[in-house]
Design an enzyme around this catalytic site. Structure first.
Site, PDB file in Angstrom:
ATOM      1  N   ARG A  27       0.833  -1.205   0.000  1.00 28.25           N
ATOM      2  CA  ARG A  27       0.000   0.000   0.000  1.00 28.25           C
ATOM      3  C   ARG A  27       0.869   1.257   0.000  1.00 28.25           C
ATOM      4  NH1 ARG A  27      -4.281  -2.497   4.372  1.00 28.25           N
ATOM      5  NH2 ARG A  27      -5.517  -3.651   2.843  1.00 28.25           N
ATOM      6  N   HIS A  51       0.623  -4.445  12.369  1.00 28.68           N
ATOM      7  CA  HIS A  51      -0.351  -4.018  11.370  1.00 28.68           C
ATOM      8  C   HIS A  51      -1.379  -3.131  12.069  1.00 28.68           C
ATOM      9  CE1 HIS A  51      -2.949  -4.282   7.895  1.00 28.68           C
ATOM     10  NE2 HIS A  51      -3.897  -4.863   8.591  1.00 28.68           N
TER      11      HIS A  51
END
Length: 184
Positions: A27, A51
């Site tokens: 990303r 995360h």
């Protein structure tokens, strides 16, 4: 999830790894490529830690065709990309309206599986068992790892600044808090 899999399966620690780092890194690379009108294949970057909100995108290590992104993108835009990377999962879920983000996790899994099956020795940021690297001991956390036929074959220790190391430690502490909630 990685710690739980390790505890329940009993596999060697190098055979267990999490994909969040590869996912978050994809990303971050995408946002950099979009900003510069470049191919994502030409973008190298590294995202460490857990995360979530406290992941650690390493702007200092991000390059496009060997050029530092810090020299190509204004600081305020880079900071916005870091924040967008941290919130990308929620952004995608809100756009989908129902369900979850699954394309990027699937692509991350494919990258990792290919690295292992083809014994590529690729350095990918994944949740790997740390034994003191980066000051993290006896837990899984997102770090650069060499993936090959033996799973996590080595953890690569980058030179981090004091600030980067502090952010990684904070992220690792958050991961540890979640592990403790498992009551294993």
């Amino acid at each position: 999830m990685t710690y739980l899999a390790s505890a329940k399966l009993g596999f060697p620690k190098n055979k267990i790894m999490g994909m969040a780092g590869v996912l978050d890194n994809a990303r971050f690379r995408c946002f950099i490529a979009m900003e510069l009108g470049a191919s994502v294949r030409d973008v190298d970057a590294m995202v460490l830690g857990g995360h979530g909100d406290d992941m650690v995108p390493l702007v200092r290590y991000a390059t496009v065709v060997g050029k530092k992104v810090e020299d190509l993108i204004p600081k305020d835009k880079l900071e916005a990309m870091v924040m967008r990377t941290r919130n990308a999962g929620a952004e995608i879920v809100s756009l989908l309206k129902t369900g979850s983000a699954y394309y990027a996790p699937a692509a991350a899994t494919v990258d990792m599986v290919c690295a292992i099956l083809n014994d590529e020795k690729r350095v990918l940021p994944c949740a790997a068992w740390c034994t003191g690297q980066y000051g993290v001991k006896d837990m899984f956390v997102g770090v650069p790892a060499v993936l090959g036929r033996n799973g996590v074959e080595k953890i690569v220790e980058l030179q981090l600044t004091g600030s980067e190391l502090a952010k990684l430690k904070k992220s690792a502490d958050h991961v540890l808090e979640n592990v403790k909630r498992l009551n294993l």
